[in-house]
Design a protein around this motif. Structure first.
Motif, PDB file in Angstrom:
ATOM      1  N   ILE A  73       0.753  -1.349   0.065  1.00  0.00           N
ATOM      2  CA  ILE A  73      -0.220   0.020  -0.214  1.00  0.00           C
ATOM      3  C   ILE A  73       0.722   1.152  -0.238  1.00  0.00           C
ATOM      4  CG2 ILE A  73      -2.297  -0.977   1.077  1.00  0.00           C
ATOM      5  CD1 ILE A  73      -1.310  -0.210   3.333  1.00  0.00           C
TER       6      ILE A  73
ATOM      7  N   LYS B  17      -0.670  -3.661   3.481  1.00  0.00           N
ATOM      8  CA  LYS B  17      -1.992  -3.653   4.443  1.00  0.00           C
ATOM      9  C   LYS B  17      -1.554  -5.792   4.532  1.00  0.00           C
ATOM     10  CE  LYS B  17      -5.540  -2.462   2.567  1.00  0.00           C
ATOM     11  NZ  LYS B  17      -7.188  -2.681   2.232  1.00  0.00           N
TER      12      LYS B  17
ATOM     13  N   LYS C 275      -7.457  -5.964   9.917  1.00  0.00           N
ATOM     14  CA  LYS C 275      -7.029  -5.614   9.364  1.00  0.00           C
ATOM     15  C   LYS C 275      -5.998  -4.606  10.035  1.00  0.00           C
ATOM     16  CE  LYS C 275      -8.987  -7.266   4.918  1.00  0.00           C
ATOM     17  NZ  LYS C 275     -10.223  -6.615   3.938  1.00  0.00           N
TER      18      LYS C 275
ATOM     19  N   ALA D 298      -1.861  -1.890   9.030  1.00  0.00           N
ATOM     20  CA  ALA D 298      -0.628  -2.039   8.205  1.00  0.00           C
ATOM     21  C   ALA D 298       0.876  -2.398   8.608  1.00  0.00           C
ATOM     22  CB  ALA D 298      -0.665  -0.087   7.950  1.00  0.00           C
TER      23      ALA D 298
ATOM     24  N   LEU E 145      -4.482   0.935  10.641  1.00  0.00           N
ATOM     25  CA  LEU E 145      -4.751   0.777   9.236  1.00  0.00           C
ATOM     26  C   LEU E 145      -5.597   2.118   8.562  1.00  0.00           C
ATOM     27  CD1 LEU E 145      -4.660  -0.985   6.216  1.00  0.00           C
ATOM     28  CD2 LEU E 145      -6.822  -1.848   6.613  1.00  0.00           C
ATOM     29  N   CYS E 146      -5.029   2.826   8.025  1.00  0.00           N
ATOM     30  CA  CYS E 146      -5.590   3.999   7.795  1.00  0.00           C
ATOM     31  C   CYS E 146      -5.416   4.548   6.280  1.00  0.00           C
ATOM     32  CB  CYS E 146      -4.469   5.490   7.456  1.00  0.00           C
ATOM     33  SG  CYS E 146      -4.027   5.722   9.352  1.00  0.00           S
ATOM     34  N   ASN E 147      -7.148   3.665   5.678  1.00  0.00           N
ATOM     35  CA  ASN E 147      -7.796   3.208   4.505  1.00  0.00           C
ATOM     36  C   ASN E 147      -7.675   4.648   3.379  1.00  0.00           C
ATOM     37  OD1 ASN E 147      -7.825   0.276   4.287  1.00  0.00           O
ATOM     38  ND2 ASN E 147      -9.325   0.197   5.156  1.00  0.00           N
ATOM     39  N   GLY E 148      -8.150   5.806   4.346  1.00  0.00           N
ATOM     40  CA  GLY E 148      -8.435   6.876   3.610  1.00  0.00           C
ATOM     41  C   GLY E 148      -7.657   7.378   2.825  1.00  0.00           C
ATOM     42  N   GLY E 149      -6.127   7.512   2.937  1.00  0.00           N
ATOM     43  CA  GLY E 149      -4.756   7.118   1.587  1.00  0.00           C
ATOM     44  C   GLY E 149      -4.907   8.958   3.063  1.00  0.00           C
TER      45      GLY E 149
ATOM     46  N   THR F 218      -8.740   8.516   7.970  1.00  0.00           N
ATOM     47  CA  THR F 218      -9.381   6.434   8.559  1.00  0.00           C
ATOM     48  C   THR F 218     -10.173   7.197   7.479  1.00  0.00           C
ATOM     49  OG1 THR F 218     -10.317   7.378   9.887  1.00  0.00           O
ATOM     50  CG2 THR F 218      -8.658   7.255  10.613  1.00  0.00           C
ATOM     51  N   THR F 219     -10.955   5.615   7.514  1.00  0.00           N
ATOM     52  CA  THR F 219     -12.129   5.445   6.895  1.00  0.00           C
ATOM     53  C   THR F 219     -13.285   6.561   7.748  1.00  0.00           C
ATOM     54  OG1 THR F 219     -13.243   3.718   8.111  1.00  0.00           O
ATOM     55  CG2 THR F 219     -11.999   3.796   5.313  1.00  0.00           C
TER      56      THR F 219
END
Length: 244
Positions: free
Chosen positions: A27, A37, A46, A48, A102-106, A159-160
């Motif tokens: 990622i 991930k 999940k 990172a 895990l910070c899925n928002g980038g 984050t999401t």
């Protein structure tokens, strides 16, 4: 192979990551090593993981990041730390795994650039929210005598749920009661404060936590324009222009 210990941590004491974590996909890339991930085999969650390359001379940076994450990741605006693991691998070289939230928002840089590509600009209210949350994270670091030293949009993740997280403490510095200032020039050129750059040219120059505030100010411009000031110049040229 990694040295078996840093100044105060012994890498061999950390558990093998393969008992708990399984890599799903790549990622990104941190200061040292790639970011993946991963899936927790035990509970299905999940995370990172930053897998640190087996390089001998980064053990001090590894130890600094580990100590900062272990001590200071209990804040809403600092990425959560789930632990360090040590994987022995004779063929490819030993690895250290730093497992993080895990910070899925980038990154906020990705968000700003994506909006500009669509012909839009980030709303000032959103920029203000990002800066406020990042400042809360920096305040937490500074109260605990730690300077991030590489604040920029790529090191502020989403984050999401819309949370803002400071990440990548590979070049962060911990201050002590006897050393409240630093004199090592580190960071990413376009975001570096003048006093940090001065350390390259003047041996008696120092700086403190306020350099992070400068870098966050440059990040504010980055979020509005998509790039920091002077980004059209070669990084070395920018280093000469910033202090003037």
């Amino acid at each position: 192979m990694f040295p078996q210990s840093g100044k105060s941590i012994v890498f061999d004491n950390f558990p093998d990551p393969t008992d708990t974590w399984e890599i799903i996909e790549t990622i990104g890339k941190g200061t040292y090593g790639k970011v993946y991930k991963v899936l927790n085999k035990l509970d299905g969650s999940k995370a990172a993981v930053k897998i640190l390359d087996p390089i001998h001379d980064i053990d001090e940076e590894i130890e600094a990041e580990y100590n900062i994450l272990k001590a200071l990741s209990d804040h809403a605006n600092v990425v959560k730390f789930y632990g360090m693991y040590y994987k022995k691998d004779v063929k490819c070289g030993d690895q250290l795994w730093l497992v993080l939230e895990l910070c899925n928002g980038g990154s906020v840089t990705d968000l700003a650039k994506g909006m500009l590509k669509r012909g839009d600009r980030m709303d000032e209210a959103i920029i203000a929210y990002i800066l406020h949350e990042a400042l809360m994270g920096l305040q937490h670091l500074h109260i605990n005598k730690t300077i991030h030293r590489d604040v920029k949009g790529n090191n502020i993740l989403l984050t999401t749920q819309g949370g803002i997280k400071l990440v990548d403490f590979g070049v962060s510095a911990q201050l002590t009661n006897t050393r409240l200032r630093r004199n090592t020039s580190v960071g990413t050129p376009f975001w570096m404060a003048p006093e940090v750059i001065a350390c390259e040219q003047q041996l008696d120059s120092t700086y403190d936590a306020r350099c992070d505030v400068w870098s966050l100010g440059i990040t504010a411009i980055e979020l509005g324009d998509g790039d920091p000031p002077l980004s059209d110049l070669h990084p070395m040229r920018a280093l000469f222009k910033i202090p003037r």
